[in-house]
Write a protein that holds these residues in place. Structure first.
Motif, PDB file in Angstrom:
ATOM      1  N   VAL A 136      54.820 -25.129  39.662  1.00 21.23           N
ATOM      2  CA  VAL A 136      55.293 -26.187  40.555  1.00 21.23           C
ATOM      3  C   VAL A 136      54.292 -26.416  41.690  1.00 21.23           C
ATOM      4  CG1 VAL A 136      57.028 -26.703  42.325  1.00 21.23           C
ATOM      5  CG2 VAL A 136      57.745 -26.023  40.029  1.00 21.23           C
ATOM      6  N   MET A 137      53.719 -25.335  42.223  1.00 27.21           N
ATOM      7  CA  MET A 137      52.718 -25.490  43.283  1.00 27.21           C
ATOM      8  C   MET A 137      51.497 -26.241  42.781  1.00 27.21           C
ATOM      9  SD  MET A 137      52.709 -22.120  45.734  1.00 27.21           S
ATOM     10  CE  MET A 137      52.337 -20.895  44.483  1.00 27.21           C
ATOM     11  N   ALA A 138      51.029 -25.882  41.581  1.00 23.97           N
ATOM     12  CA  ALA A 138      49.849 -26.560  41.021  1.00 23.97           C
ATOM     13  C   ALA A 138      50.139 -28.037  40.780  1.00 23.97           C
ATOM     14  CB  ALA A 138      49.435 -25.878  39.722  1.00 23.97           C
ATOM     15  N   MET A 139      51.300 -28.345  40.220  1.00 21.07           N
ATOM     16  CA  MET A 139      51.646 -29.743  39.960  1.00 21.07           C
ATOM     17  C   MET A 139      51.844 -30.528  41.254  1.00 21.07           C
ATOM     18  SD  MET A 139      54.111 -29.890  36.604  1.00 21.07           S
ATOM     19  CE  MET A 139      55.362 -28.775  37.234  1.00 21.07           C
ATOM     20  N   SER A 140      52.364 -29.864  42.279  1.00 24.12           N
ATOM     21  CA  SER A 140      52.586 -30.568  43.550  1.00 24.12           C
ATOM     22  C   SER A 140      51.270 -30.958  44.199  1.00 24.12           C
ATOM     23  CB  SER A 140      53.416 -29.700  44.496  1.00 24.12           C
ATOM     24  OG  SER A 140      52.727 -28.516  44.846  1.00 24.12           O
ATOM     25  N   LEU A 351      42.539 -42.658  37.162  1.00 23.84           N
ATOM     26  CA  LEU A 351      43.267 -41.745  38.033  1.00 23.84           C
ATOM     27  C   LEU A 351      44.665 -41.468  37.480  1.00 23.84           C
ATOM     28  CD1 LEU A 351      42.186 -43.154  41.514  1.00 23.84           C
ATOM     29  CD2 LEU A 351      41.448 -41.017  40.454  1.00 23.84           C
ATOM     30  N   GLY A 352      45.255 -42.517  36.899  1.00 24.98           N
ATOM     31  CA  GLY A 352      46.532 -42.315  36.219  1.00 24.98           C
ATOM     32  C   GLY A 352      46.371 -41.372  35.046  1.00 24.98           C
ATOM     33  N   ALA A 353      45.241 -41.519  34.325  1.00 27.58           N
ATOM     34  CA  ALA A 353      44.958 -40.634  33.194  1.00 27.58           C
ATOM     35  C   ALA A 353      44.796 -39.195  33.662  1.00 27.58           C
ATOM     36  CB  ALA A 353      43.690 -41.101  32.482  1.00 27.58           C
ATOM     37  N   ALA A 354      44.067 -39.021  34.762  1.00 27.93           N
ATOM     38  CA  ALA A 354      43.851 -37.675  35.296  1.00 27.93           C
ATOM     39  C   ALA A 354      45.176 -37.038  35.705  1.00 27.93           C
ATOM     40  CB  ALA A 354      42.903 -37.739  36.494  1.00 27.93           C
ATOM     41  N   TYR A 355      46.013 -37.827  36.353  1.00 31.48           N
ATOM     42  CA  TYR A 355      47.330 -37.340  36.783  1.00 31.48           C
ATOM     43  C   TYR A 355      48.190 -36.950  35.584  1.00 31.48           C
ATOM     44  CZ  TYR A 355      52.136 -37.599  38.535  1.00 31.48           C
ATOM     45  OH  TYR A 355      53.450 -37.322  38.831  1.00 31.48           O
ATOM     46  N   THR A 361      50.337 -31.381  30.723  1.00 35.98           N
ATOM     47  CA  THR A 361      49.986 -30.037  30.259  1.00 35.98           C
ATOM     48  C   THR A 361      50.777 -28.977  31.006  1.00 35.98           C
ATOM     49  OG1 THR A 361      47.768 -30.519  29.450  1.00 35.98           O
ATOM     50  CG2 THR A 361      48.142 -28.305  30.281  1.00 35.98           C
ATOM     51  N   HIS A 362      50.852 -29.098  32.319  1.00 38.99           N
ATOM     52  CA  HIS A 362      51.597 -28.115  33.108  1.00 38.99           C
ATOM     53  C   HIS A 362      53.080 -28.134  32.759  1.00 38.99           C
ATOM     54  CE1 HIS A 362      48.844 -26.281  36.108  1.00 38.99           C
ATOM     55  NE2 HIS A 362      48.097 -27.329  35.816  1.00 38.99           N
ATOM     56  N   LEU A 363      53.611 -29.313  32.482  1.00 41.54           N
ATOM     57  CA  LEU A 363      55.020 -29.407  32.109  1.00 41.54           C
ATOM     58  C   LEU A 363      55.284 -28.705  30.784  1.00 41.54           C
ATOM     59  CD1 LEU A 363      55.818 -33.130  33.059  1.00 41.54           C
ATOM     60  CD2 LEU A 363      56.641 -31.075  34.228  1.00 41.54           C
ATOM     61  N   ASN A 364      54.440 -28.974  29.783  1.00 41.36           N
ATOM     62  CA  ASN A 364      54.642 -28.369  28.474  1.00 41.36           C
ATOM     63  C   ASN A 364      54.400 -26.868  28.517  1.00 41.36           C
ATOM     64  OD1 ASN A 364      53.387 -27.654  25.534  1.00 41.36           O
ATOM     65  ND2 ASN A 364      54.947 -29.256  25.378  1.00 41.36           N
ATOM     66  N   TRP A 365      53.346 -26.456  29.247  1.00 36.59           N
ATOM     67  CA  TRP A 365      53.024 -25.041  29.380  1.00 36.59           C
ATOM     68  C   TRP A 365      54.145 -24.285  30.099  1.00 36.59           C
ATOM     69  CZ3 TRP A 365      50.529 -23.427  34.388  1.00 36.59           C
ATOM     70  CH2 TRP A 365      50.341 -22.042  34.447  1.00 36.59           C
ATOM     71  N   SER A 403      58.415 -30.200  41.393  1.00 36.41           N
ATOM     72  CA  SER A 403      57.046 -30.394  41.884  1.00 36.41           C
ATOM     73  C   SER A 403      56.928 -31.650  42.725  1.00 36.41           C
ATOM     74  CB  SER A 403      56.068 -30.449  40.706  1.00 36.41           C
ATOM     75  OG  SER A 403      56.320 -31.561  39.881  1.00 36.41           O
ATOM     76  N   SER A 404      57.671 -32.682  42.375  1.00 37.21           N
ATOM     77  CA  SER A 404      57.636 -33.931  43.149  1.00 37.21           C
ATOM     78  C   SER A 404      58.215 -33.723  44.549  1.00 37.21           C
ATOM     79  CB  SER A 404      58.409 -35.030  42.416  1.00 37.21           C
ATOM     80  OG  SER A 404      57.830 -35.292  41.155  1.00 37.21           O
ATOM     81  N   LEU A 405      59.312 -33.000  44.619  1.00 35.51           N
ATOM     82  CA  LEU A 405      59.927 -32.730  45.920  1.00 35.51           C
ATOM     83  C   LEU A 405      59.006 -31.891  46.791  1.00 35.51           C
ATOM     84  CD1 LEU A 405      63.609 -31.971  44.804  1.00 35.51           C
ATOM     85  CD2 LEU A 405      62.767 -34.044  45.946  1.00 35.51           C
TER      86      LEU A 405
END
Length: 600
Positions: A136-140, A351-355, A361-365, A403-405
């Protein structure tokens, strides 16, 4: 800055393709957990390699690089360049071991390598610790970068950016599973790199910048250009170069740079067709990630110093940006506002692609940890494959929301980079040695994990007393090595004070992975006395050749990095010499590689 019709066509066309891919592969991905999280272990090296590169190119990466360059100069990037050493060690030593293990996640490794309740606890707790908290920290951090881009380039409120980007990403991630992630990563890589290179070429030549010659003639830029830190500045030399190269790469856990491989890198190695494809994927990733990709971001960061020499100039140009997120990393987004129609759409899509590549990947992992290593082990051991896939999809959505919050509460990406590095300090050596030293047990890892986190918290709590006060006993740069030293002493002591794993556990692990080496001599002797055959006693240990390949590979990749920089800077004699070194290193590496067993 204003988006035109062409920009919108490029952006929404790209998002439509990504969603189509996710929906298209959803039926196959939903068959079972092996398909949903590993694509049936059928992926080729080149597709996995592109996926690794796309994943590590996130929206926060150019922002983070810009922050490093504007704060400490180009040499500030050694904080992540140093992870090439562990990356290539993974390529030539650990990739084949991971693929041999045949586990579904690197958390499942704990039940293979260790035994009993400590192993089960370690697997379950660490799956949530890394899969939820650190994930969550990495995604945030990635989402925070997206928020800054949305504010500066589109005038969006943070919540609007989170809802727009997060909704699209979570839909194709939850529906398409790992196969959808990898397939879209292939597309995302080219879109992301095209946008980054296009932006760099255009922005260094805008009137406000005046081309490379004008950039390099700028006094402030000249102070930031060096690829190596100032050797006369002891603190900078130690903090920016010596500690990352001497300590950080092998001692710290960091997503994408785990010592010995792990996380989503391990997930891709485990999804490979075989050991050779796992090796090829990780090697391909390391070359692109470290040697070729950083320079477009660095050039934009240097150009930003000409246009926005300080934070005040950014504040004046973007008065509506909240004060709490006005940091040096914002300069990258500020520069992108100067792009023309068409290229602006491509860069926004990139940038959308990078996001999306990183978040998906982080979600699936993270979801794979929750499903395979927590839910299936701790909640419902008899869960059907359909139930497990549904839990995976639900956990994907939950991780996105959390992660969004969290992202809405952050200020800049460097905060989390430092936090994650510190919380993993001192644990990396275990990840390297646990394959080759029989004496390490589950308690070693448990103590290392908790002590690293607790010591880091204490150091932050008493930072003013220990590191920042005048006449303090320790300089600021010593914080990380001290955490490493204390954590290492604690887990080593634990290793010798606790009982080793049972022989039957060690025999099982060795028979499956066959790591070899003198660290298993005692187990070999005991197995022989018991009449247990582990492997051919005359088998050659491939690790020394792997370490040699790693050293030559580092010369090759760092040589590419330095050569590219010096070609750009106009230092042609040095650039030519470095290019020759790269060619020689490539020839030597090919020869070493061919001599290794079970390698291409």
């Amino acid at each position: 800055m204003k988006l035109e019709l062409l920009d919108y066509i490029i952006i929404f066309g790209f998002f439509a393709i990504v969603l189509f891919i996710g929906i298209y592969v959803s039926k196959k991905s939903g068959k079972n957990t092996a398909e949903y999280f590993l694509s049936g272990r059928s992926m080729p090296w080149w597709l996995l390699g592109f996926s690794m590169v796309a994943t590590t190119f996130s929206t926060d990466t150019p922002n983070l690089v810009t922050d490093f360059v504007r704060t400490d100069g180009v040499s500030g990037n050694w904080g992540w360049w140093a992870f090439l050493l562990t990356g290539l060690l993974t390529v030539f030593v650990y990739a084949k071991l991971w693929r041999k293990s045949n586990v579904s996640t690197d958390m499942e490794f704990y039940d293979l390598r260790y035994g009993g309740k400590p192993a089960h606890f370690l697997r379950g707790f660490r799956s949530l610790y890394l899969g939820v908290v650190f994930n969550v920290m990495a995604m945030s951090a990635v989402t925070l970068a997206a928020i800054k881009i949305g504010q500066v380039m589109l005038g969006l409120e943070p919540v609007e950016t989170v809802l727009l980007g997060g909704t699209i990403t979570v839909i194709f991630s939850a529906v398409g599973g790992f196969r959808g992630v990898v397939y879209t990563d292939f597309l995302l890589f080219f879109v992301a790199m095209g946008g980054a290179i296009g932006a760099a070429v255009y922005l260094v030549n805008i009137p406000e910048v005046g081309g490379l010659d004008s950039i390099f003639a700028n006094a402030q830029v000249q102070e930031k250009m060096s690829i190596l830190p100032d050797f006369s500045d002891t603190d900078a030399l130690i903090g920016l170069l010596i500690i990352p190269l001497a300590v950080q790469w092998w001692s710290a856990w960091y997503p994408g740079g785990e010592p010995g491989g792990g996380g989503y890198i391990a997930q891709r190695m485990l999804a490979a067709k075989n050991e050779n494809h796992a090796i090829g994927a990780t090697f391909f990733f390391n070359i692109l990630h470290y040697a070729l990709r950083p320079w477009p971001w660095i050039l934009v960061a240097l150009a930003s110093i000409v246009v926005f020499p300080d934070l005040e100039s950014i504040r004046q140009a973007f008065p509506n940006v909240p004060e709490n997120i006005l940091k040096n990393d914002l300069a990258y987004s500020a520069m992108l506002t100067k792009l023309p129609t068409g290229l602006l759409g491509l860069v926004m899509a990139s940038l959308g692609a990078a996001y999306m590549s990183t978040i998906s990947t982080h979600l699936n992992w993270g979801s794979s940890y929750i499903v395979n290593d927590f839910y299936k082990q701790q909640v419902n051991k008899n869960a059907s494959e359909k139930e497990l896939v549904n839990v995976g999809r639900i956990s994907t959505v939950v991780l996105m929301i959390l992660s969004s919050l969290f992202a809405l509460e952050l200020n800049n990406a460097t905060q989390l980079f430092d936090i994650i590095i510190m919380f993993g300090a001192g644990t990396g050596l275990i990840f390297l040695l646990r394959w080759f030293w029989w004496r390490i047990n589950a308690w070693s890892e448990i103590v290392a994990m908790f002590s690293s986190g607790i010591i880091s918290i204490l150091f932050w709590q008493y930072e003013d007393v220990l590191f920042l006060a005048e006449g303090a006993p320790f300089p600021t740069w010593s914080k990380f090595p001290l955490v490493v030293l204390i954590t290492t002493i604690l887990w080593l002591a634990t290793t010798f004070l606790t009982k080793p794993e049972e022989n039957k556990v060690l025999y099982r692990f060795y028979k499956i992975t066959k790591p070899g080496g003198p660290g298993w001599n005692k187990i070999h002797a005991e197995a022989k006395a018991e009449g247990v055959s582990l492997e051919d006693e005359n088998a050659k240990w491939s690790v020394p050749s792997g370490v040699l390949a790693m050293i030559v590979g580092c010369i090759l990749v760092y040589g590419c990095l330095f050569a590219t920089g010096n070609w750009i800077y106009g230092n042609y004699p040095l650039a030519l010499g470095l290019t020759v070194l790269v060619v020689v290193a490539a020839f030597v590496l090919l020869k070493v590689w061919r001599g290794m067993r079970n390698v291409f």
